[in-house]
Motif scaffolding. Structure first.
Motif, PDB file in Angstrom:
ATOM      1  N   ASP A   1      -1.581 -36.510  -8.872  1.00 23.46           N
ATOM      2  CA  ASP A   1      -3.102 -36.726  -8.804  1.00 23.46           C
ATOM      3  C   ASP A   1      -3.443 -35.298  -9.559  1.00 23.46           C
ATOM      4  OD1 ASP A   1      -2.317 -34.738  -6.666  1.00 23.46           O
ATOM      5  OD2 ASP A   1      -3.478 -35.810  -5.368  1.00 23.46           O
ATOM      6  N   ASP A   2      -2.693 -34.498 -10.007  1.00 23.96           N
ATOM      7  CA  ASP A   2      -2.924 -33.122 -10.446  1.00 23.96           C
ATOM      8  C   ASP A   2      -2.438 -33.115 -11.820  1.00 23.96           C
ATOM      9  OD1 ASP A   2      -0.315 -33.390  -9.770  1.00 23.96           O
ATOM     10  OD2 ASP A   2      -0.335 -31.582  -8.770  1.00 23.96           O
ATOM     11  N   ILE A   3      -2.945 -34.116 -12.680  1.00 21.72           N
ATOM     12  CA  ILE A   3      -2.234 -34.098 -14.129  1.00 21.72           C
ATOM     13  C   ILE A   3      -3.400 -33.815 -15.264  1.00 21.72           C
ATOM     14  CG2 ILE A   3      -0.382 -35.690 -13.583  1.00 21.72           C
ATOM     15  CD1 ILE A   3      -2.112 -37.986 -14.968  1.00 21.72           C
ATOM     16  N   LEU A   4      -2.971 -33.584 -16.183  1.00 19.02           N
ATOM     17  CA  LEU A   4      -4.067 -33.149 -17.337  1.00 19.02           C
ATOM     18  C   LEU A   4      -3.245 -33.636 -18.657  1.00 19.02           C
ATOM     19  CD1 LEU A   4      -6.532 -31.943 -17.862  1.00 19.02           C
ATOM     20  CD2 LEU A   4      -5.697 -29.730 -18.072  1.00 19.02           C
ATOM     21  N   VAL A   5      -4.017 -34.529 -19.537  1.00 17.98           N
ATOM     22  CA  VAL A   5      -3.358 -34.870 -20.759  1.00 17.98           C
ATOM     23  C   VAL A   5      -3.746 -33.744 -21.672  1.00 17.98           C
ATOM     24  CG1 VAL A   5      -3.580 -36.796 -22.699  1.00 17.98           C
ATOM     25  CG2 VAL A   5      -3.667 -37.172 -20.178  1.00 17.98           C
ATOM     26  N   VAL A   6      -2.795 -33.507 -22.505  1.00 16.09           N
ATOM     27  CA  VAL A   6      -2.864 -32.447 -23.315  1.00 16.09           C
ATOM     28  C   VAL A   6      -2.512 -33.292 -24.963  1.00 16.09           C
ATOM     29  CG1 VAL A   6      -2.100 -30.325 -24.319  1.00 16.09           C
ATOM     30  CG2 VAL A   6      -2.163 -30.979 -21.966  1.00 16.09           C
ATOM     31  N   TYR A   7      -3.614 -32.914 -25.761  1.00 13.58           N
ATOM     32  CA  TYR A   7      -3.207 -33.608 -27.122  1.00 13.58           C
ATOM     33  C   TYR A   7      -3.452 -32.143 -27.989  1.00 13.58           C
ATOM     34  CZ  TYR A   7      -4.704 -38.070 -25.822  1.00 13.58           C
ATOM     35  OH  TYR A   7      -4.564 -39.407 -25.309  1.00 13.58           O
ATOM     36  N   THR A   8      -2.063 -32.371 -29.041  1.00 14.22           N
ATOM     37  CA  THR A   8      -2.010 -31.171 -30.016  1.00 14.22           C
ATOM     38  C   THR A   8      -2.372 -31.761 -31.426  1.00 14.22           C
ATOM     39  OG1 THR A   8       0.241 -31.693 -30.232  1.00 14.22           O
ATOM     40  CG2 THR A   8      -0.303 -30.149 -28.591  1.00 14.22           C
ATOM     41  N   ASP A   9      -2.372 -30.815 -32.528  1.00 16.15           N
ATOM     42  CA  ASP A   9      -2.655 -31.207 -33.656  1.00 16.15           C
ATOM     43  C   ASP A   9      -1.232 -31.648 -34.369  1.00 16.15           C
ATOM     44  OD1 ASP A   9      -5.354 -31.072 -33.502  1.00 16.15           O
ATOM     45  OD2 ASP A   9      -5.111 -28.675 -33.980  1.00 16.15           O
ATOM     46  N   ASP A  10      -0.149 -31.271 -33.965  1.00 12.92           N
ATOM     47  CA  ASP A  10       0.914 -31.521 -34.495  1.00 12.92           C
ATOM     48  C   ASP A  10       2.091 -32.015 -33.575  1.00 12.92           C
ATOM     49  OD1 ASP A  10       0.473 -29.967 -37.062  1.00 12.92           O
ATOM     50  OD2 ASP A  10       0.603 -28.305 -35.726  1.00 12.92           O
ATOM     51  N   ILE A  11       3.284 -32.670 -34.079  1.00 12.34           N
ATOM     52  CA  ILE A  11       4.102 -33.134 -33.223  1.00 12.34           C
ATOM     53  C   ILE A  11       4.676 -32.082 -32.104  1.00 12.34           C
ATOM     54  CG2 ILE A  11       6.441 -34.261 -33.182  1.00 12.34           C
ATOM     55  CD1 ILE A  11       5.703 -35.629 -35.814  1.00 12.34           C
ATOM     56  N   ILE A  12       4.894 -32.317 -30.985  1.00 13.08           N
ATOM     57  CA  ILE A  12       5.111 -31.333 -29.958  1.00 13.08           C
ATOM     58  C   ILE A  12       6.723 -31.175 -29.984  1.00 13.08           C
ATOM     59  CG2 ILE A  12       3.250 -31.663 -28.229  1.00 13.08           C
ATOM     60  CD1 ILE A  12       5.269 -33.292 -26.403  1.00 13.08           C
ATOM     61  N   ASP A  13       7.086 -29.902 -29.866  1.00 14.40           N
ATOM     62  CA  ASP A  13       8.631 -29.814 -29.343  1.00 14.40           C
ATOM     63  C   ASP A  13       8.710 -29.768 -28.019  1.00 14.40           C
ATOM     64  OD1 ASP A  13       9.309 -28.926 -31.997  1.00 14.40           O
ATOM     65  OD2 ASP A  13       8.422 -26.940 -31.913  1.00 14.40           O
ATOM     66  N   VAL A  14       9.456 -30.702 -27.289  1.00 10.29           N
ATOM     67  CA  VAL A  14       9.559 -31.042 -25.776  1.00 10.29           C
ATOM     68  C   VAL A  14       9.974 -29.698 -25.496  1.00 10.29           C
ATOM     69  CG1 VAL A  14      10.692 -32.371 -23.997  1.00 10.29           C
ATOM     70  CG2 VAL A  14       9.621 -33.432 -26.349  1.00 10.29           C
ATOM     71  N   VAL A  15       9.636 -29.305 -24.214  1.00 15.13           N
ATOM     72  CA  VAL A  15       9.914 -28.150 -23.212  1.00 15.13           C
ATOM     73  C   VAL A  15      10.515 -28.749 -21.975  1.00 15.13           C
ATOM     74  CG1 VAL A  15       9.348 -26.041 -21.784  1.00 15.13           C
ATOM     75  CG2 VAL A  15       8.191 -26.604 -24.279  1.00 15.13           C
ATOM     76  N   PRO A  16      11.844 -28.460 -21.647  1.00 16.99           N
ATOM     77  CA  PRO A  16      12.235 -28.859 -20.349  1.00 16.99           C
ATOM     78  C   PRO A  16      11.434 -28.995 -18.998  1.00 16.99           C
ATOM     79  CG  PRO A  16      13.778 -27.225 -21.510  1.00 16.99           C
ATOM     80  CD  PRO A  16      12.593 -27.090 -22.122  1.00 16.99           C
ATOM     81  N   PHE A  17      11.344 -29.927 -18.224  1.00 11.77           N
ATOM     82  CA  PHE A  17      10.339 -30.360 -17.320  1.00 11.77           C
ATOM     83  C   PHE A  17      10.163 -29.155 -16.229  1.00 11.77           C
ATOM     84  CE2 PHE A  17      14.385 -31.356 -15.270  1.00 11.77           C
ATOM     85  CZ  PHE A  17      14.275 -30.989 -13.921  1.00 11.77           C
ATOM     86  N   ASN A  18      11.411 -28.236 -16.108  1.00 15.66           N
ATOM     87  CA  ASN A  18      11.137 -27.417 -15.153  1.00 15.66           C
ATOM     88  C   ASN A  18      10.860 -25.907 -15.596  1.00 15.66           C
ATOM     89  OD1 ASN A  18      13.467 -26.751 -16.568  1.00 15.66           O
ATOM     90  ND2 ASN A  18      14.785 -26.419 -14.724  1.00 15.66           N
ATOM     91  N   VAL A  19      10.390 -25.775 -17.015  1.00 21.50           N
ATOM     92  CA  VAL A  19       9.944 -24.557 -17.548  1.00 21.50           C
ATOM     93  C   VAL A  19       8.376 -24.531 -17.573  1.00 21.50           C
ATOM     94  CG1 VAL A  19      10.053 -23.020 -19.899  1.00 21.50           C
ATOM     95  CG2 VAL A  19      12.317 -24.459 -19.055  1.00 21.50           C
ATOM     96  N   PRO A  20       7.964 -23.267 -17.052  1.00 20.11           N
ATOM     97  CA  PRO A  20       6.343 -23.227 -17.027  1.00 20.11           C
ATOM     98  C   PRO A  20       6.025 -23.037 -18.659  1.00 20.11           C
ATOM     99  CG  PRO A  20       7.305 -21.290 -16.022  1.00 20.11           C
ATOM    100  CD  PRO A  20       8.480 -22.228 -16.181  1.00 20.11           C
ATOM    101  N   ILE A  21       4.986 -23.470 -18.647  1.00 19.16           N
ATOM    102  CA  ILE A  21       3.853 -23.248 -19.865  1.00 19.16           C
ATOM    103  C   ILE A  21       2.588 -22.838 -19.662  1.00 19.16           C
ATOM    104  CG2 ILE A  21       5.824 -24.722 -21.270  1.00 19.16           C
ATOM    105  CD1 ILE A  21       3.505 -27.022 -21.255  1.00 19.16           C
ATOM    106  N   GLU A  22       2.034 -22.470 -20.747  1.00 21.25           N
ATOM    107  CA  GLU A  22       0.759 -22.310 -20.593  1.00 21.25           C
ATOM    108  C   GLU A  22      -0.018 -22.983 -22.080  1.00 21.25           C
ATOM    109  OE1 GLU A  22      -1.145 -18.351 -19.705  1.00 21.25           O
ATOM    110  OE2 GLU A  22      -2.425 -18.477 -21.277  1.00 21.25           O
ATOM    111  N   VAL A  23      -0.856 -23.675 -21.611  1.00 20.24           N
ATOM    112  CA  VAL A  23      -1.586 -24.635 -22.700  1.00 20.24           C
ATOM    113  C   VAL A  23      -3.146 -23.990 -22.878  1.00 20.24           C
ATOM    114  CG1 VAL A  23      -2.556 -26.809 -23.270  1.00 20.24           C
ATOM    115  CG2 VAL A  23      -0.556 -26.410 -21.966  1.00 20.24           C
ATOM    116  N   SER A  24      -3.403 -24.007 -24.194  1.00 23.85           N
ATOM    117  CA  SER A  24      -4.792 -23.302 -24.507  1.00 23.85           C
ATOM    118  C   SER A  24      -5.428 -24.591 -25.286  1.00 23.85           C
ATOM    119  CB  SER A  24      -4.554 -22.128 -25.157  1.00 23.85           C
ATOM    120  OG  SER A  24      -5.856 -21.582 -25.567  1.00 23.85           O
ATOM    121  N   GLY A  25      -6.700 -24.754 -25.227  1.00 22.68           N
ATOM    122  CA  GLY A  25      -7.168 -25.787 -26.008  1.00 22.68           C
ATOM    123  C   GLY A  25      -8.838 -25.956 -25.560  1.00 22.68           C
TER     124      GLY A  25
END
Length: 142
Positions: free
Chosen positions: A90-114
């Motif tokens: 219940d705590d998800i957010l869909v993220v759309y990029t302009d380019d094909i993504i490079d997958v990050v391992p599921f346990n590595v934190p990331i910061e998204v901006s958009g």
């Protein structure tokens, strides 16, 4: 140069390196997007169509060569939409990029901006329905 000035100057890079890249107050928290009745919060409405940043984890992607992913507030080892036994988070957010993504391992934190987009949207390519999403996004590992 006095000893105090030297020590302060020498310590400055260490202090700056220890500071987070962005103040916590500047980050969007997924839980702040909704009221208790699941309508959009005043915070969400105020930030609609504005650039926001949010931290979380990339869920395993739905398909290869994708230009989108699902951001979760906690690491998920399996795609939350691919396994019938998996709980729908219940705590998800869909993220759309302009380019094909490079997958990050599921346990590595990331910061998204958009750009924060509100309202029901059905992805024409895969049929994924979202009420809120980040568009024109970029992300980096933390």
């Amino acid at each position: 140069m006095h000893r105090r000035q030297f020590l302060a100057a020498a310590a400055a890079p260490l202090v700056l390196a220890a500071l987070p890249a962005r103040a916590a107050d500047d980050l969007l928290r997924i839980r702040d997007l909704y009221n208790k009745d699941l309508s959009f919060s005043p915070y969400a409405k105020e930030h609609e169509n504005r650039t926001v940043a949010v931290r979380g984890y990339m869920a395993p992607p739905l398909k290869a060569q994708a230009k989108f992913f699902v951001l979760t507030s906690r690491p998920l080892a399996v795609c939350p939409f691919c396994e019938s036994e998996a709980e729908w988070p219940d705590d998800i957010l869909v993220v759309y990029t302009d380019d094909i993504i490079d997958v990050v391992p599921f346990n590595v934190p990331i910061e998204v901006s958009g750009n924060l987009a509100l309202g029901t949207y059905t992805d024409t390519e895969i049929g994924f329905v979202s009420r809120v999403r980040i568009t024109s996004a970029s992300f980096e590992k933390l």
